[in-house]
Motif scaffolding. Structure first.
Motif, PDB file in Angstrom:
ATOM      1  N   ALA A 139      -7.207  20.738  -1.802  1.00 19.11           N
ATOM      2  CA  ALA A 139      -8.354  20.545  -1.753  1.00 19.11           C
ATOM      3  C   ALA A 139      -8.145  19.230  -1.353  1.00 19.11           C
ATOM      4  CB  ALA A 139      -9.715  20.935  -2.139  1.00 19.11           C
ATOM      5  N   GLU A 140      -6.927  18.375  -0.992  1.00 20.64           N
ATOM      6  CA  GLU A 140      -6.847  16.674  -1.917  1.00 20.64           C
ATOM      7  C   GLU A 140      -7.459  16.395  -0.690  1.00 20.64           C
ATOM      8  OE1 GLU A 140      -2.768  19.393  -3.122  1.00 20.64           O
ATOM      9  OE2 GLU A 140      -3.331  19.261  -0.956  1.00 20.64           O
ATOM     10  N   LYS A 141      -8.103  15.186  -1.282  1.00 16.59           N
ATOM     11  CA  LYS A 141      -8.046  13.952  -0.303  1.00 16.59           C
ATOM     12  C   LYS A 141      -7.126  13.179  -0.412  1.00 16.59           C
ATOM     13  CE  LYS A 141     -13.042  14.734  -1.888  1.00 16.59           C
ATOM     14  NZ  LYS A 141     -14.208  14.016  -2.889  1.00 16.59           N
ATOM     15  N   PRO A 142      -7.305  12.556   1.085  1.00 15.25           N
ATOM     16  CA  PRO A 142      -6.445  10.880   1.652  1.00 15.25           C
ATOM     17  C   PRO A 142      -6.595   9.535   0.936  1.00 15.25           C
ATOM     18  CG  PRO A 142      -7.562  11.318   3.071  1.00 15.25           C
ATOM     19  CD  PRO A 142      -8.139  12.083   2.083  1.00 15.25           C
ATOM     20  N   GLY A 143      -5.950   9.089   0.468  1.00 13.87           N
ATOM     21  CA  GLY A 143      -6.215   7.560  -0.306  1.00 13.87           C
ATOM     22  C   GLY A 143      -4.312   6.928  -0.513  1.00 13.87           C
ATOM     23  N   PHE A 144      -5.133   5.722  -1.254  1.00 16.58           N
ATOM     24  CA  PHE A 144      -3.721   4.784  -1.230  1.00 16.58           C
ATOM     25  C   PHE A 144      -4.363   4.468  -3.036  1.00 16.58           C
ATOM     26  CE2 PHE A 144      -6.920   1.736   0.388  1.00 16.58           C
ATOM     27  CZ  PHE A 144      -6.687   0.700  -0.183  1.00 16.58           C
ATOM     28  N   ILE A 145      -2.898   3.603  -3.420  1.00 17.61           N
ATOM     29  CA  ILE A 145      -2.562   3.050  -4.367  1.00 17.61           C
ATOM     30  C   ILE A 145      -2.510   1.297  -3.632  1.00 17.61           C
ATOM     31  CG2 ILE A 145      -1.077   2.460  -6.437  1.00 17.61           C
ATOM     32  CD1 ILE A 145      -2.148   5.527  -6.599  1.00 17.61           C
ATOM     33  N   ASP A 146      -3.123   0.323  -4.392  1.00 13.62           N
ATOM     34  CA  ASP A 146      -3.166  -0.644  -4.599  1.00 13.62           C
ATOM     35  C   ASP A 146      -2.455  -1.897  -4.515  1.00 13.62           C
ATOM     36  OD1 ASP A 146      -4.507  -1.489  -6.369  1.00 13.62           O
ATOM     37  OD2 ASP A 146      -6.656  -1.910  -5.987  1.00 13.62           O
ATOM     38  N   VAL A 147      -2.163  -2.920  -4.177  1.00 14.62           N
ATOM     39  CA  VAL A 147      -1.098  -4.360  -5.296  1.00 14.62           C
ATOM     40  C   VAL A 147      -1.561  -3.940  -6.868  1.00 14.62           C
ATOM     41  CG1 VAL A 147      -0.883  -4.942  -3.483  1.00 14.62           C
ATOM     42  CG2 VAL A 147      -2.605  -5.878  -4.671  1.00 14.62           C
ATOM     43  N   ASP A 148      -2.514  -3.746  -7.496  1.00  9.69           N
ATOM     44  CA  ASP A 148      -3.050  -4.207  -8.566  1.00  9.69           C
ATOM     45  C   ASP A 148      -3.075  -2.493  -9.699  1.00  9.69           C
ATOM     46  OD1 ASP A 148      -3.717  -6.371  -8.993  1.00  9.69           O
ATOM     47  OD2 ASP A 148      -5.523  -5.848  -7.482  1.00  9.69           O
ATOM     48  N   GLY A 149      -2.337  -1.196  -9.165  1.00 10.10           N
ATOM     49  CA  GLY A 149      -2.191  -0.501  -9.213  1.00 10.10           C
ATOM     50  C   GLY A 149      -3.117   0.800  -9.020  1.00 10.10           C
ATOM     51  N   MET A 169       0.842  -0.912  -0.004  1.00 11.24           N
ATOM     52  CA  MET A 169       0.379  -0.169   0.013  1.00 11.24           C
ATOM     53  C   MET A 169       0.838   1.266  -0.335  1.00 11.24           C
ATOM     54  SD  MET A 169      -2.996   1.173   2.547  1.00 11.24           S
ATOM     55  CE  MET A 169      -3.694   0.052   2.229  1.00 11.24           C
ATOM     56  N   LYS A 170       0.796   2.095  -1.055  1.00  8.35           N
ATOM     57  CA  LYS A 170       1.550   3.079  -0.615  1.00  8.35           C
ATOM     58  C   LYS A 170       0.257   4.540  -1.279  1.00  8.35           C
ATOM     59  CE  LYS A 170       2.538   2.015  -4.829  1.00  8.35           C
ATOM     60  NZ  LYS A 170       3.399   1.478  -6.394  1.00  8.35           N
ATOM     61  N   PHE A 171       0.200   5.281   0.148  1.00  9.65           N
ATOM     62  CA  PHE A 171      -0.085   6.155   0.499  1.00  9.65           C
ATOM     63  C   PHE A 171       0.040   7.561  -0.091  1.00  9.65           C
ATOM     64  CE2 PHE A 171      -0.370   3.694   4.365  1.00  9.65           C
ATOM     65  CZ  PHE A 171      -1.344   3.348   4.824  1.00  9.65           C
ATOM     66  N   VAL A 172      -1.322   8.308  -0.912  1.00  8.60           N
ATOM     67  CA  VAL A 172      -1.428   9.297  -1.332  1.00  8.60           C
ATOM     68  C   VAL A 172      -1.907  10.328  -0.863  1.00  8.60           C
ATOM     69  CG1 VAL A 172      -0.713   8.232  -3.391  1.00  8.60           C
ATOM     70  CG2 VAL A 172      -3.303   8.901  -2.797  1.00  8.60           C
ATOM     71  N   ARG A 173      -2.458  11.576  -1.908  1.00  9.09           N
ATOM     72  CA  ARG A 173      -2.976  12.630  -1.163  1.00  9.09           C
ATOM     73  C   ARG A 173      -4.112  12.975  -3.069  1.00  9.09           C
ATOM     74  NH1 ARG A 173      -1.478  17.135   1.002  1.00  9.09           N
ATOM     75  NH2 ARG A 173      -3.907  17.626   1.753  1.00  9.09           N
ATOM     76  N   TYR A 174      -4.926  13.410  -3.519  1.00  3.30           N
ATOM     77  CA  TYR A 174      -4.880  13.736  -4.873  1.00  3.30           C
ATOM     78  C   TYR A 174      -5.566  14.263  -4.942  1.00  3.30           C
ATOM     79  CZ  TYR A 174      -9.635  10.475  -4.304  1.00  3.30           C
ATOM     80  OH  TYR A 174     -10.685  10.374  -3.763  1.00  3.30           O
ATOM     81  N   ARG A 223      -6.607  -4.068   6.047  1.00  2.00           N
ATOM     82  CA  ARG A 223      -7.153  -4.515   5.999  1.00  2.00           C
ATOM     83  C   ARG A 223      -7.663  -4.214   4.381  1.00  2.00           C
ATOM     84  NH1 ARG A 223     -10.844   0.540   8.562  1.00  2.00           N
ATOM     85  NH2 ARG A 223     -12.910  -0.676   6.246  1.00  2.00           N
ATOM     86  N   PRO A 224      -8.568  -4.981   3.817  1.00  2.00           N
ATOM     87  CA  PRO A 224      -8.502  -5.846   2.098  1.00  2.00           C
ATOM     88  C   PRO A 224      -8.686  -4.473   1.702  1.00  2.00           C
ATOM     89  CG  PRO A 224      -9.714  -6.896   3.364  1.00  2.00           C
ATOM     90  CD  PRO A 224      -9.123  -5.731   5.257  1.00  2.00           C
ATOM     91  N   ALA A 225      -7.886  -4.033   0.862  1.00  5.31           N
ATOM     92  CA  ALA A 225      -8.147  -3.158  -0.205  1.00  5.31           C
ATOM     93  C   ALA A 225      -9.218  -2.980  -0.931  1.00  5.31           C
ATOM     94  CB  ALA A 225      -6.972  -3.265  -1.431  1.00  5.31           C
ATOM     95  N   ALA A 226     -10.533  -3.862  -1.045  1.00  2.16           N
ATOM     96  CA  ALA A 226     -11.857  -3.536  -1.457  1.00  2.16           C
ATOM     97  C   ALA A 226     -12.562  -2.782  -0.715  1.00  2.16           C
ATOM     98  CB  ALA A 226     -12.215  -5.227  -1.920  1.00  2.16           C
ATOM     99  N   ASP A 227     -12.249  -2.750   0.695  1.00  2.00           N
ATOM    100  CA  ASP A 227     -12.895  -2.028   2.187  1.00  2.00           C
ATOM    101  C   ASP A 227     -12.506  -0.451   1.232  1.00  2.00           C
ATOM    102  OD1 ASP A 227     -12.958  -3.980   3.664  1.00  2.00           O
ATOM    103  OD2 ASP A 227     -12.158  -3.567   4.998  1.00  2.00           O
TER     104      ASP A 227
END
Length: 280
Positions: A11-21, A1-6, A49-53
């Motif tokens: 006005a960025e929101k928090p997120g992440f890049i999962d193993v599938d990109g 998991m790679k954490f990002v703000r997009y 947590r599962p990425a699909a959550d």
């Protein structure tokens, strides 16, 4: 998991890049990648947590700096032997510490904007350390436990402002867009050894800098322990750990950024940045 703000700047929101990109949204779970959320235990709970959550994000939104509410952007100068040599400086006996204004921080693909009348703006790719747990008077042996994660940064520097305008270095380091961070925050638990990472930078496809973090004069743990003796490091504080050789100011003849240049850089496992240079 790679954490990002997009999202749009500011006005960025928090997120992440999962193993599938896939980019996934974290805004239903946390307000931002900032403060207590950056504690290594809090990041670990999200990673369990599962990425699909978490919902997938459509399209390809802008990525901002992967950390929000940054209190301090602390820079270390002359922290690679070959870089100190190329700019004619003596090897420091203690870390050279200065601050970059947080208003300089931008995203990993935002424009680098040359300030008005700039003629000597230079590049310095660096490993950035993001603090995740309060650090005050910490020992070197315990220092890395205070790290949330690592990312790429460029200590963009206007050399004439830095060296010829009197006073300290801050004004040559703090122009708007002079502190790009990202693209991701890679958790410390996913970085096996921060002192064994390849690091590089190119201008218009011409490789200017290449090195390894193993060649730092003062390593990450040393820097955290050292800095924590002078001021408290808080979650979200960023430490830019110095640059390898190949800066424009050290070349003969010297080279500097001009409008239209394309700057690309990266660090092993931490992703890559890409910037076009414009004028203010």
């Amino acid at each position: 998991m790679k954490f990002v703000r997009y999202g749009q700047a500011g006005a960025e929101k928090p997120g992440f890049i999962d193993v599938d990109g896939t980019l996934r949204d974290l805004s239903g779970e946390i307000a931002d990648l900032a403060g207590a959320t950056l504690d290594p235990s809090a990041l670990a709970a999200l990673m369990d947590r599962p990425a699909a959550d978490f919902p997938a994000v459509d399209g390809k939104p802008r990525l901002g700096p992967p950390v929000g509410a940054i209190g301090k952007y602390v820079c270390i100068g002359l922290n690679y032997k070959d870089h100190a040599r190329e700019v004619g400086a003596e090897l420091p006996k203690e870390p050279v510490v200065f601050l970059k204004a947080t208003s300089a921080i931008c995203g990993p693909r935002d424009e680098i904007v040359l300030p008005r009348d700039s003629e000597t703006t230079d590049w310095e790719v660096e490993l950035a350390v993001v603090i995740g747990r309060k650090a005050k008077y910490v020992d070197k042996a315990d220092a890395l436990s205070h790290v949330a994660g690592y990312c790429v940064t460029i200590d963009v520097s206007e050399r004439s402002y830095q060296n010829e305008r009197g006073g300290q270095w801050t004004k040559g380091k703090s122009c708007d867009s002079f502190g790009p961070l990202g693209p991701w925050l890679v958790p410390a638990s996913a970085v096996k050894d921060p002192q064994n990472l390849g690091i590089w930078l190119e201008v218009d496809g011409d490789r200017k800098q290449f090195g390894s973090t193993e060649l730092m004069v003062f390593g990450v743990a040393d820097l955290i322990a050292y800095l924590s003796n002078f001021f408290t490091l808080h979650p979200g504080d960023v430490i830019a750990t110095g640059t390898p050789p190949g800066v424009g100011h050290g070349m003969d003849p010297r080279q500097y950024l001009r409008a239209g240049h394309k700057v690309e850089c990266g660090i092993d496992g931490l992703g890559e940045q890409q910037h076009f240079v414009t004028t203010d």
